[in-house]
Motif scaffolding. Sequence first.
Motif, PDB file in Angstrom:
ATOM      1  N   THR A  35       0.823  -1.199   0.000  1.00  0.00           N
ATOM      2  CA  THR A  35       0.000   0.000   0.000  1.00  0.00           C
ATOM      3  C   THR A  35       0.860   1.253   0.000  1.00  0.00           C
ATOM      4  N   ARG A  36       0.354   2.301  -0.624  1.00  0.00           N
ATOM      5  CA  ARG A  36       1.132   3.528  -0.724  1.00  0.00           C
ATOM      6  C   ARG A  36       1.191   4.253   0.616  1.00  0.00           C
ATOM      7  N   ALA A  37       0.299   3.861   1.567  1.00  0.00           N
ATOM      8  CA  ALA A  37       0.194   4.592   2.814  1.00  0.00           C
ATOM      9  C   ALA A  37       1.313   4.241   3.790  1.00  0.00           C
ATOM     10  N   LYS A  38       1.989   3.125   3.549  1.00  0.00           N
ATOM     11  CA  LYS A  38       3.024   2.708   4.494  1.00  0.00           C
ATOM     12  C   LYS A  38       4.337   2.471   3.777  1.00  0.00           C
ATOM     13  N   TRP A  39       5.425   2.878   4.397  1.00  0.00           N
ATOM     14  CA  TRP A  39       6.748   2.587   3.850  1.00  0.00           C
ATOM     15  C   TRP A  39       7.263   1.345   4.538  1.00  0.00           C
ATOM     16  N   GLY A  40       7.333   0.243   3.806  1.00  0.00           N
ATOM     17  CA  GLY A  40       7.699  -1.025   4.428  1.00  0.00           C
ATOM     18  C   GLY A  40       9.171  -1.338   4.304  1.00  0.00           C
ATOM     19  N   GLY A  41       9.974  -0.345   3.920  1.00  0.00           N
ATOM     20  CA  GLY A  41      11.400  -0.602   3.751  1.00  0.00           C
ATOM     21  C   GLY A  41      11.756  -0.736   2.278  1.00  0.00           C
ATOM     22  N   PHE A  42      13.055  -0.621   1.988  1.00  0.00           N
ATOM     23  CA  PHE A  42      13.524  -0.661   0.602  1.00  0.00           C
ATOM     24  C   PHE A  42      13.572  -2.103   0.101  1.00  0.00           C
ATOM     25  N   LYS A 223      -9.737  -2.391 -10.367  1.00  0.00           N
ATOM     26  CA  LYS A 223     -10.676  -2.814  -9.335  1.00  0.00           C
ATOM     27  C   LYS A 223      -9.966  -3.290  -8.075  1.00  0.00           C
ATOM     28  N   LYS A 224      -8.905  -4.074  -8.239  1.00  0.00           N
ATOM     29  CA  LYS A 224      -8.227  -4.645  -7.084  1.00  0.00           C
ATOM     30  C   LYS A 224      -7.006  -3.842  -6.660  1.00  0.00           C
ATOM     31  N   GLY A 225      -6.743  -2.715  -7.297  1.00  0.00           N
ATOM     32  CA  GLY A 225      -5.561  -1.934  -6.949  1.00  0.00           C
ATOM     33  C   GLY A 225      -4.392  -2.350  -7.824  1.00  0.00           C
ATOM     34  N   ILE A 226      -3.655  -1.360  -8.326  1.00  0.00           N
ATOM     35  CA  ILE A 226      -2.573  -1.661  -9.259  1.00  0.00           C
ATOM     36  C   ILE A 226      -1.404  -2.315  -8.533  1.00  0.00           C
ATOM     37  N   LYS A 227      -0.877  -3.370  -9.159  1.00  0.00           N
ATOM     38  CA  LYS A 227       0.172  -4.124  -8.500  1.00  0.00           C
ATOM     39  C   LYS A 227       1.500  -3.376  -8.578  1.00  0.00           C
ATOM     40  N   PRO A 228       2.325  -3.490  -7.528  1.00  0.00           N
ATOM     41  CA  PRO A 228       3.605  -2.772  -7.513  1.00  0.00           C
ATOM     42  C   PRO A 228       4.517  -3.165  -8.668  1.00  0.00           C
ATOM     43  N   GLU A 229       4.324  -4.358  -9.247  1.00  0.00           N
ATOM     44  CA  GLU A 229       5.144  -4.726 -10.401  1.00  0.00           C
ATOM     45  C   GLU A 229       5.013  -3.695 -11.519  1.00  0.00           C
ATOM     46  N   MET A 230       3.796  -3.128 -11.622  1.00  0.00           N
ATOM     47  CA  MET A 230       3.570  -2.129 -12.667  1.00  0.00           C
ATOM     48  C   MET A 230       4.380  -0.864 -12.389  1.00  0.00           C
ATOM     49  N   TYR A 231       4.524  -0.509 -11.100  1.00  0.00           N
ATOM     50  CA  TYR A 231       5.370   0.643 -10.762  1.00  0.00           C
ATOM     51  C   TYR A 231       6.787   0.370 -11.232  1.00  0.00           C
ATOM     52  N   ALA A 232       7.240  -0.869 -10.969  1.00  0.00           N
ATOM     53  CA  ALA A 232       8.600  -1.234 -11.352  1.00  0.00           C
ATOM     54  C   ALA A 232       8.781  -1.122 -12.859  1.00  0.00           C
TER      55      ALA A 232
ATOM     56  N   GLN B 215      -9.302   4.756  -3.422  1.00  0.00           N
ATOM     57  CA  GLN B 215      -8.329   5.379  -2.524  1.00  0.00           C
ATOM     58  C   GLN B 215      -8.737   5.241  -1.060  1.00  0.00           C
ATOM     59  N   VAL B 216     -10.008   4.840  -0.797  1.00  0.00           N
ATOM     60  CA  VAL B 216     -10.450   4.670   0.588  1.00  0.00           C
ATOM     61  C   VAL B 216      -9.446   3.791   1.323  1.00  0.00           C
ATOM     62  N   ARG B 217      -9.120   2.672   0.654  1.00  0.00           N
ATOM     63  CA  ARG B 217      -8.171   1.704   1.181  1.00  0.00           C
ATOM     64  C   ARG B 217      -6.915   2.385   1.746  1.00  0.00           C
ATOM     65  N   ASP B 218      -6.190   3.054   0.856  1.00  0.00           N
ATOM     66  CA  ASP B 218      -4.907   3.624   1.263  1.00  0.00           C
ATOM     67  C   ASP B 218      -5.074   4.757   2.264  1.00  0.00           C
ATOM     68  N   LYS B 219      -6.123   5.568   2.084  1.00  0.00           N
ATOM     69  CA  LYS B 219      -6.323   6.690   2.994  1.00  0.00           C
ATOM     70  C   LYS B 219      -6.637   6.207   4.400  1.00  0.00           C
ATOM     71  N   MET B 220      -7.435   5.156   4.527  1.00  0.00           N
ATOM     72  CA  MET B 220      -7.776   4.662   5.852  1.00  0.00           C
ATOM     73  C   MET B 220      -6.566   4.001   6.511  1.00  0.00           C
ATOM     74  N   ILE B 221      -5.784   3.274   5.721  1.00  0.00           N
ATOM     75  CA  ILE B 221      -4.574   2.647   6.276  1.00  0.00           C
ATOM     76  C   ILE B 221      -3.620   3.722   6.770  1.00  0.00           C
ATOM     77  N   GLY B 222      -3.555   4.830   6.048  1.00  0.00           N
ATOM     78  CA  GLY B 222      -2.632   5.901   6.390  1.00  0.00           C
ATOM     79  C   GLY B 222      -3.177   6.861   7.435  1.00  0.00           C
ATOM     80  N   ASP B 223      -4.280   6.515   8.107  1.00  0.00           N
ATOM     81  CA  ASP B 223      -4.882   7.372   9.142  1.00  0.00           C
ATOM     82  C   ASP B 223      -5.269   8.752   8.611  1.00  0.00           C
ATOM     83  N   GLU B 224      -5.614   8.848   7.339  1.00  0.00           N
ATOM     84  CA  GLU B 224      -5.917  10.165   6.788  1.00  0.00           C
ATOM     85  C   GLU B 224      -7.362  10.572   7.015  1.00  0.00           C
ATOM     86  N   ALA B 225      -8.228   9.626   7.415  1.00  0.00           N
ATOM     87  CA  ALA B 225      -9.623   9.944   7.692  1.00  0.00           C
ATOM     88  C   ALA B 225     -10.121   9.006   8.779  1.00  0.00           C
TER      89      ALA B 225
END
Lengths: 259, 351
Positions: A35-42, A223-232, B215-225
């Motif tokens: 998830t983009r919300a957490k930095w899980g390390g390099f 729908k399921k969120g873009i996989k990080p492989e695509m970022y790579a 984006q609900v997913r990521d925003k909620m995980i990130g404590d943004e709401a």
Amino acid sequence: MKKTILQKLYITLIFIFLYAPITTLIVLSFNASKTRAKWGGFTLKWYGALFQNRDILQALFNTLLIALIASVVSTIIGTVACIAIMSLKKRSRAIVMGVTNIPMLNAEIVTGISLMLLFISFGLRFGLGTILLSHITFCIPYVILSVMPRMRQMNPYTYEAALDLGAGPVYGFFKVVFPDILPGVLSGFLMAFTMSLDDFIITHFTKGAGVDTLSTKIYTEVKKGIKPEMYALSTIIFLTVLVLLLFINRVPAEKDLKK
Amino acid sequence: MKKLLCFVLLPVFGLSLLTGCGKSSAENGEVIVYNWGEYIDPETLSLFEEETGIKVVYDEYDTNETMYPKVEAGASAYDVICPSDYMIQKMIDNDLLAEINLDNIPNIKNIGQQYLEQSKEFDPENKYSVPYCFGTVGILYNKTMVSDPIDSWAVLWDEQYADNILMQDSVRDAFMVALKLNGYSMNTLNEAELQAAKNSLIEQKPLVQAYVIDQVRDKMIGDEAAIGVIYSGEAIYTQRENENLEYVIPKEGTNVWIDSWVIPKNAPNKENAEKFIDFMCRGDIALKNFEYITYSTPNTAAQELIEDEDIKNSKIAFPDFSQYENLETFQYLGSDGDALYNSLWKEVKSE
């Protein structure tokens, strides 16, 4: 002094707006957490996963193959069309140019659906071939658009002189006309290549079952969120283009120095 | 002129020949599957190919709406598709689906009765569809950011959470919340009820931090709401990433969505399609897919096989429908109904 500060500030802002999204994506491609919300390390694991994912690699291959063939074919057809358009009378030239411009202004979804219906009525089997046909179709106007101005600037008498001196029409074209319009042809080719590379809507409607390009592949992951492989993968593509551009821009600079 | 025409048409025919052949046929033919992106464990496809000798041609789409025109126009004939509830109803209405011969799908016994009951809202006789994934829509909240326990849609109108609320940015989902809050059916076409819902949504607007979709997913995980409207399938994933999150199905009722396998009328390999659906209904296969997608499976055999007790008994993943009132499933409202909802939604957004 004040002016240069403002200038620098302005250009910095532009670069931030242009590159902040890409930088975010590059950073995320090294994020161990999904998830983009957490930095899980390099990590480099997404790059490893990317090269083991056959679907993505197949989509990449399809994308490049289609872009290459479509841009080469549409460049040839478009350039030949330009020669024909040049020899038309003024009035019909205006009409033909107008007609070729319409597909560019047309909404992509209209082009996509109408091509799909056309292919159905011809009874074509949907697959790589239909994607290719449609990409060639929508690329041609862009090639004409960039070759035409070059054609107009050209001095028509040089070609006639070549004929007078005994060159055949084909020989004359390649010796006299082609070198003159080459920059237009090249930029038309590049434009067609990029248009084909990132087209989604038209490809979606003209592709067959089981054939994917990168853009259709990425869209289905929404729908399921873009996989990080695509970022790579996007990071790799971005860096490749960057290196290519640096390389291309260096070559003419060196030439100028020699002069 | 004729010559010219030849030059133009020759490459076209050449290409069409190219596209026509080059299809390898497996020993037992093939099955062409059209599914949501990332909505199946790829391993189950290879298992199916190994066991049956049927080659799977797999294709994906991103929304019901992009899938529909392709199937309707018959661009490529698909054998199995996996649309959502209201879209299945629309396809039945427009005569695009074939009846499934349930004799060829013995594993349908694994599908829980309550899910087949719920499916009747869009497929009245369970003739056209076999459930594959389902879920509810509810409220995801951050325990550390709210004061009272939450059990009602009304919390989304509570002023103490101003700027801390995430709403769904799609017509039907947003109106579902407002209609349920007012005690109406989410499939209503009653003008007065819809106006009431519209006014509620306009009233709520200043409190909403953002209208979002995934984006609900990521925003909620990130404590943004503090509070967000979310699909239950995402809720389990977000809880794994952030333990302060809690999911609840509001007491006013909500939307139960179901994605089901269907067979279109023009399917070239109907028998293989039924074999495929039957295979997907097998307990071990459904379990694999559940673990890959994390959206709830209606397959009771698979539910039994889940090893993680927390998930197996999870009220979020497998709610007992009889415990809740007013659970509904989206129905197709016809093009006039869609237009009405869209114009009201535009009024909300432009207010």
